[in-house]
Design an enzyme around this catalytic site. Structure first.
Site, PDB file in Angstrom:
ATOM      1  N   ASP A  96     -34.833  13.557  46.857  1.00 37.65           N
ATOM      2  CA  ASP A  96     -34.632  12.558  45.819  1.00 37.65           C
ATOM      3  C   ASP A  96     -33.383  12.890  45.002  1.00 37.65           C
ATOM      4  O   ASP A  96     -33.163  14.047  44.618  1.00 37.65           O
ATOM      5  CB  ASP A  96     -35.877  12.551  44.915  1.00 37.65           C
ATOM      6  CG  ASP A  96     -35.786  11.547  43.790  1.00 37.65           C
ATOM      7  OD1 ASP A  96     -35.780  10.346  44.080  1.00 37.65           O
ATOM      8  OD2 ASP A  96     -35.718  11.975  42.623  1.00 37.65           O
ATOM      9  N   GLU A 110     -30.976  11.262  49.480  1.00 39.75           N
ATOM     10  CA  GLU A 110     -30.714  10.059  48.710  1.00 39.75           C
ATOM     11  C   GLU A 110     -29.377  10.330  48.025  1.00 39.75           C
ATOM     12  O   GLU A 110     -29.322  11.120  47.069  1.00 39.75           O
ATOM     13  CB  GLU A 110     -31.820   9.801  47.688  1.00 39.75           C
ATOM     14  CG  GLU A 110     -31.600   8.520  46.910  1.00 39.75           C
ATOM     15  CD  GLU A 110     -32.652   8.293  45.825  1.00 39.75           C
ATOM     16  OE1 GLU A 110     -32.952   7.127  45.527  1.00 39.75           O
ATOM     17  OE2 GLU A 110     -33.165   9.286  45.269  1.00 39.75           O
TER      18      GLU A 110
END
Length: 669
Positions: A341, A377
């Site tokens: 993330d 990401e």
């Protein structure tokens, strides 16, 4: 701090007791706190080693012992220090916690938790309200031979939330709904196998906490992106009292079904939030070391993650914790890879983002971790945070440019085919410079963060009122269409156009070069009622409805056929960029010598308008073109090509459709 300290830090069982070790550079003293079954606390002073590791060995203490730490030192926020021995702290290396964390005023460092960060320290004891760590042995190492080992270029990843996916499944017993064990149920595995995906990607399963502002609204951090214990599975997702064994057994069941398991991990920040957040772990252990502080005001944090704080992934202690966390979930639980993330945070150094940042270099040098699937990401909320295409060799990236380009094309907001052909062809303009092919481009149209596929063709605007943030949360630009009615409708013409749009979007995704990611439930018409940021919705808004209406249920066999088509035609998933030649509105991909599969060439055509289109066909001298796919047909062929193009000159495309044609390879002489 050097070497792998996973066996050294935390609670380590010894022949006659347990050794406890905690790293803190700036502490003046550390106490180990042992708790009995009645909650009575015994404190033991820990000695400081030359490597900043505080330690004590306690004879007679074994598995199941509940514990935490109290760390002494200056409470001087202006210098970056927030030590507070009144706060019981979680062990960053705890392998198991006794339950979830429910924040109370006692967890906060300031008298009311509000106002200026420099106010007086709150000395109320948080121990009665803080879950304790539990002494536990490492799990046995997973046999590497049990991993499916799917090539990245062949991967079809299915992103899901454990609870959302299993909560309403009609064949699950009540005790398994919303749990790891529910994910391993034969009925759930049958759906995944039947769909044809190669991997599941689980939203965060590490122990997290819910921020206070959500608790005050009666909501929770449902998605799990506020991690607080990086080696411990979240017990809220367990059907049993042993979440470690349950998660491990679930991953083993998925492996046995031929599916890889990727874990979404959050190492860019912690659940402690900004300078007014709770003190439950890192802030009280060594705030100035674990976090990136604002150089102009050390009371405050750099907030590259947009969550209040940012971990310092360049610090040796933080980097080691991340590596040990990755090893724990890969070696002991069987994770086949990780989706990181806001991964740009992990590459930030004092001089800016770098693909050679210490953590990336350490992962590349690790013989175990470097063989796993690593997905970034590729952005954060800091300055120059969007870094798509700039991650190191061995990494793949969520391709937001792919998502946006394809969405805009089908929404009628970008008629140009130049960028579209690049995205469908594996985005060589983004990844070739770093020596990577289309396996680096994780192509997707929907994810947990944003509209579902059904909502993308049903809502022109987000509808996030249930989140209680006055519509300020969630993305405003969604490149979505409602086809004349916002939300639900029974108008057959609108429903037909929406269905064609969904099939066209899915077809585009499944014929594109690069690994594919599909959002769980899109194949069943899942809706979140227009909420494009359902992070706090632990209810029917987020839970997958396994009993869809007939027209949504009809989408499932279509998706299955697309997956089968992709598998049957390797030219769609080569490890090289797909050099689609442009002949608008069609794109042509020709095989090269040695390419596998039955096709000499593929012709892909896309019609984003409602009007029909006569598609002129190239006049190749060999055998004519056959139809593999026409997405305007809700019942596509299930076993490869079954009808030829009759006239060999043109093909009549219907509105909002994708057509894939093939010219078969000549048989070997």
């Amino acid at each position: 701090m050097t070497g792998n300290l996973a066996a050294a830090l935390g609670a380590t069982l010894e022949p006659d007791g347990t050794a406890f070790r905690l790293w803190s550079e700036h502490a003046d003293g550390v106490e180990l706190c042992l708790f009995d079954a009645a909650g009575e606390e015994r404190r033991l002073s820990m000695a400081r080693g030359s490597d900043q590791v505080w330690f004590v060995s306690v004879p007679g203490v074994g598995e199941g012992q509940r514990y935490g730490y109290r760390v002494h030192g200056p409470f001087e926020p202006a210098r970056g220090h927030r030590f507070d021995p009144a706060k019981l702290l979680l062990d960053p290396y705890a392998r198991l916690l006794e339950g979830p964390i429910t924040l109370r005023e006692e967890h906060f460092a300031h008298l009311d938790g509000e106002g200026h960060a420099g106010r007086a320290r709150d000395d109320r004891d948080s121990a009665p309200f803080t879950p304790k760590g539990i002494v536990a042995r490492p799990l046995p190492t997973i046999d590497d031979g049990e991993r499916p080992r799917i090539p990245m270029a062949d991967s079809i990843i299915y992103e899901l939330h454990v609870k959302s996916f299993t909560m309403l499944h009609p064949e699950l017993p009540d005790e398994l709904r919303g749990t790891y064990a529910g994910l391993a149920h034969p009925a759930v595995l049958a759906h995944l196998r039947g769909l044809g995906v190669t991997a599941v990607e689980l939203l965060p399963v590490q122990q997290q906490l819910t921020r206070r502002f959500l608790l005050e609204r009666g909501l929770i951090d449902y998605w799990g992106y506020n991690t607080i214990a990086f080696l411990a599975p979240d017990p809220r997702l367990a059907a049993t009292s042993d979440p470690r064994a349950e998660l491990r057994n679930t991953i083993a069941a998925l492996h046995a079904a031929g599916l890889e398991v990727l874990l979404d991990v959050v190492y860019n920040h912690t659940g402690e939030g900004d300078e007014l957040g709770p003190t439950v772990a890192f802030r009280g252990i060594d705030n100035a070391a674990y976090y990136r502080l604002d150089a102009s005001d050390l009371r405050r944090y750099r907030d590259d993650a947009g969550t209040g704080n940012t971990l310092d992934a360049t610090h040796p202690a933080v980097m080691q914790l991340i590596l040990d966390s990755l090893h724990t979930f890969a070696d002991e639980y069987g994770a086949d890879g990780f989706r990181f993330d806001l991964a740009t945070v992990l590459g930030r150094t004092d001089s800016g983002f770098s693909p050679d940042a210490p953590l990336f270099t350490a992962i590349a040098a690790d013989p175990g971790l470097s063989r796993l699937k690593l997905i970034a990401e590729p952005w954060d909320l800091g300055a120059r945070g969007y870094r798509l295409g700039q991650f190191p060799l061995g990494w793949s990236e969520w391709n937001g440019r792919y998502r946006d380009t394809v969405r805009r094309f089908w929404a009628g907001r970008d008629s140009g085919s130049g960028e579209l052909s690049l995205r469908i062809g594996g985005s060589p303009d983004l990844f070739a410079a770093s020596g990577r092919g289309p396996e680096a481009s994780v192509n997707y149209l929907t994810s947990h963060d944003g509209f579902t596929l059904r909502d993308m063709v049903s809502y022109a605007e987000k509808h996030n009122e249930a989140n209680g943030e006055d519509g300020e949360d969630g993305e405003d630009a969604n490149d979505s269409l409602n086809f004349g009615v916002e939300g639900e409708t029974d108008d057959p013409e609108i429903l037909e156009r929406r269905d064609r749009q969904r099939r066209a979007l899915l077809a585009t995704l499944l014929v594109s070069h690069g690994p594919v990611m599909v959002l769980a439930g899109d194949e069943l018409g899942r809706t979140q009622l227009g909420n494009n940021n359902a992070y706090s919705q632990d209810n029917e808004v987020s839970w997958l409805d396994w009993m869809p209406v007939a027209r949504d249920a009809a989408l499932l066999p279509f998706v299955r056929s697309l997956v089968s088509l992709r598998r049957a035609h390797p030219l769609l998933r080569l490890a090289r960029s797909a050099a689609f030649g442009e002949a608008p509105p069609a794109l042509i991909l020709r095989a090269e010598p040695g390419d596998p599969g039955p096709d000499a060439a593929l012709l892909l055509a896309l019609n984003p308008t409602d009007a029909p289109l006569s598609l002129g066909l190239p006049s190749d001298p060999a055998a004519g073109w056959t139809v593999l796919l026409d997405s305007a047909d809700p019942d596509p062929p299930s076993e490869g090509p079954d009808w030829p193009v009759t006239n060999g000159v043109s093909y009549e495309m219907r509105g909002r459709s994708v057509v894939l044609l093939a010219r078969p390879a000549e048989p070997p002489a």
